[in-house]
Design an enzyme around this catalytic site. Structure first.
Site, mmCIF file in Angstrom:
data_model
loop_
_atom_site.group_PDB
_atom_site.id
_atom_site.type_symbol
_atom_site.label_atom_id
_atom_site.label_comp_id
_atom_site.label_asym_id
_atom_site.label_seq_id
_atom_site.Cartn_x
_atom_site.Cartn_y
_atom_site.Cartn_z
ATOM 1 N N SER A 161 3.315 34.252 57.161
ATOM 2 C CA SER A 161 4.323 33.571 57.689
ATOM 3 C C SER A 161 5.217 34.330 58.626
ATOM 4 O O SER A 161 5.655 33.908 59.543
ATOM 5 C CB SER A 161 5.196 32.709 56.579
ATOM 6 O OG SER A 161 6.004 33.618 55.641
ATOM 7 N N ASN A 162 5.324 35.510 58.155
ATOM 8 C CA ASN A 162 6.144 36.442 58.925
ATOM 9 C C ASN A 162 5.566 36.723 60.393
ATOM 10 O O ASN A 162 6.007 36.826 61.222
ATOM 11 C CB ASN A 162 6.433 37.714 58.360
ATOM 12 C CG ASN A 162 7.714 37.712 57.438
ATOM 13 O OD1 ASN A 162 8.718 37.368 57.922
ATOM 14 N ND2 ASN A 162 7.529 37.622 56.176
ATOM 15 N N ARG A 169 -8.386 56.281 50.126
ATOM 16 C CA ARG A 169 -7.540 55.670 51.296
ATOM 17 C C ARG A 169 -7.803 55.991 52.720
ATOM 18 O O ARG A 169 -7.814 55.373 53.673
ATOM 19 C CB ARG A 169 -6.334 55.765 50.800
ATOM 20 C CG ARG A 169 -5.655 54.987 49.471
ATOM 21 C CD ARG A 169 -4.187 55.174 49.399
ATOM 22 N NE ARG A 169 -3.889 54.675 48.183
ATOM 23 C CZ ARG A 169 -3.438 53.436 47.776
ATOM 24 N NH1 ARG A 169 -3.464 52.505 48.896
ATOM 25 N NH2 ARG A 169 -3.147 53.080 46.516
ATOM 26 N N ARG A 194 -1.259 46.978 51.105
ATOM 27 C CA ARG A 194 -1.821 48.354 51.022
ATOM 28 C C ARG A 194 -0.971 49.212 51.404
ATOM 29 O O ARG A 194 -0.473 49.216 52.406
ATOM 30 C CB ARG A 194 -2.996 48.295 51.608
ATOM 31 C CG ARG A 194 -4.159 47.395 51.597
ATOM 32 C CD ARG A 194 -4.391 47.089 49.965
ATOM 33 N NE ARG A 194 -5.248 48.446 49.388
ATOM 34 C CZ ARG A 194 -5.352 48.514 48.048
ATOM 35 N NH1 ARG A 194 -4.906 47.199 47.278
ATOM 36 N NH2 ARG A 194 -5.911 49.575 47.337
ATOM 37 N N LEU A 229 -0.182 52.605 52.782
ATOM 38 C CA LEU A 229 -0.678 53.549 54.090
ATOM 39 C C LEU A 229 -0.258 54.735 53.743
ATOM 40 O O LEU A 229 0.577 55.269 53.617
ATOM 41 C CB LEU A 229 -0.187 52.908 55.406
ATOM 42 C CG LEU A 229 -0.687 51.599 55.668
ATOM 43 C CD1 LEU A 229 -0.216 50.835 57.117
ATOM 44 C CD2 LEU A 229 -2.229 51.492 55.862
ATOM 45 N N ASN A 267 8.069 47.613 59.646
ATOM 46 C CA ASN A 267 7.552 47.034 58.340
ATOM 47 C C ASN A 267 8.799 45.834 57.990
ATOM 48 O O ASN A 267 10.074 46.175 58.236
ATOM 49 C CB ASN A 267 7.307 47.811 57.146
ATOM 50 C CG ASN A 267 7.028 47.017 55.907
ATOM 51 O OD1 ASN A 267 6.259 46.230 55.907
ATOM 52 N ND2 ASN A 267 7.610 47.440 54.523
ATOM 53 N N HIS A 297 10.606 44.387 54.538
ATOM 54 C CA HIS A 297 10.706 44.324 52.928
ATOM 55 C C HIS A 297 11.446 43.463 52.550
ATOM 56 O O HIS A 297 12.666 43.242 52.908
ATOM 57 C CB HIS A 297 10.966 45.897 52.506
ATOM 58 C CG HIS A 297 10.914 45.985 51.108
ATOM 59 N ND1 HIS A 297 9.796 45.985 50.485
ATOM 60 C CD2 HIS A 297 11.924 46.256 50.412
ATOM 61 C CE1 HIS A 297 10.028 46.321 49.285
ATOM 62 N NE2 HIS A 297 11.294 46.449 49.068
ATOM 63 N N GLU A 315 13.798 36.321 56.443
ATOM 64 C CA GLU A 315 12.851 37.130 57.095
ATOM 65 C C GLU A 315 12.314 36.623 58.459
ATOM 66 O O GLU A 315 12.172 37.523 59.458
ATOM 67 C CB GLU A 315 11.674 37.268 56.169
ATOM 68 C CG GLU A 315 12.033 38.075 54.829
ATOM 69 C CD GLU A 315 10.802 38.127 54.019
ATOM 70 O OE1 GLU A 315 9.861 38.781 54.319
ATOM 71 O OE2 GLU A 315 10.935 38.024 52.571
HETATM 72 C C1 GRF Z 1 7.240 38.503 52.497
HETATM 73 O O1 GRF Z 1 8.340 38.394 51.704
HETATM 74 C C2 GRF Z 1 7.201 40.014 52.904
HETATM 75 O O2 GRF Z 1 8.463 40.699 53.026
HETATM 76 C C3 GRF Z 1 6.458 40.456 51.753
HETATM 77 O O3 GRF Z 1 5.639 39.732 51.349
HETATM 78 C C4 GRF Z 1 5.965 38.568 51.791
HETATM 79 C C5 GRF Z 1 4.697 38.136 52.640
HETATM 80 O O4 GRF Z 1 4.951 36.936 53.163
HETATM 81 N N1 GRF Z 1 6.306 42.062 51.524
HETATM 82 P P1 GRF Z 1 4.090 36.399 54.490
HETATM 83 O O5 GRF Z 1 2.600 36.732 54.146
HETATM 84 O O6 GRF Z 1 4.665 36.846 55.763
HETATM 85 O O7 GRF Z 1 4.127 34.921 54.486
#
Ligand code: GRF
Length: 196
Positions: free
Chosen positions: A14-15, A66, A92, A94, A108, A110, A175
């Site tokens: 979704s992000n 890795r 994963r 990195l 990133n 978080h 987010e």
């Molecule tokens: C989000 O909360 C992101 O911050 C995290 O995992 C989730 C992923 O959601 N680390 P999506 O795949 O972007 O829907």
């Protein structure tokens, strides 16, 4: 010339979707490829349907190696000539070998107010600690996990009766606002932290 962005996902994406949808004609960057370690990631299906190039490198055949997994990603990325990588729920870790050449060019998101709650299960840990606010952070990636210069944060209140799921859902809404806003500023040359 637009900056060429690769987006890394492991799950629903979704992000990634929020980032892609924000990268319109006025944006200094364009999505060029979506990368995943998981061929079943919902984000990969969405990206394919949106007409984006996708790359899947399954981490499992590489076991603990890795460096070999990351080498395969690097090789698959070569034709895309990326300027920037956005990690968006890429699950994963990195290594420095992959991250260091991208220093200053890999972002990133978080789901916590870093430096609090690096790593997994951030919402559960925030609730257990009795936090009254929580949120999310976009940062530049360094070899340290969930570390690196902060480019933006969005805060949400912790509400009475919250569960990890209700809190996660409230953070996720932010987010989707924060990451596109930070990417737009960052690709326009502004690295000052955005606080929502
Ligand atoms: C989000 O909360 C992101 O911050 C995290 O995992 C989730 C992923 O959601 N680390 P999506 O795949 O972007 O829907």
């Amino acid at each position: 010339m637009k900056k060429r962005v690769g987006i890394f996902v492991s799950g629903g994406g979704s992000n990634m979707r929020a980032l892609v949808e924000d990268m319109d004609a006025t944006h200094p960057a364009a999505p060029v490829v979506v990368v995943s370690n998981n061929e079943n990631a919902g984000g990969i299906t969405w990206a394919q349907e949106a007409g984006l190039a996708t790359v899947v490198v399954d981490h499992r055949p590489y076991g603990r190696d890795r460096a070999a997994f990351e080498g395969a990603i690097n090789e698959a990325l070569l034709p895309y000539d990326l300027d920037l990588i956005c990690l968006a729920g890429f699950m994963r870790v990195l290594t420095a070998g992959f991250v260091t050449p991208w220093r200053g060019r890999m972002l990133n998101i978080h789901p916590s107010l870093l430096p609090k709650y690096r790593g997994l299960h951030t919402h559960t840990r925030a609730l257990e600690a009795g936090e009254t606010e929580h949120g999310c952070t976009v940062h530049l990636v360094t070899p340290e996990l969930d570390d690196g210069p902060i480019l933006g944060q969005a805060r949400v209140p912790v509400e009475e009766g919250d569960t990890p799921d209700t809190l996660a859902a409230r953070v996720l809404v932010q987010e989707h606002k924060l990451y596109p806003a930070v990417l737009r500023r960052f690709t326009a040359g502004d690295s000052t932290p955005l606080m929502l």
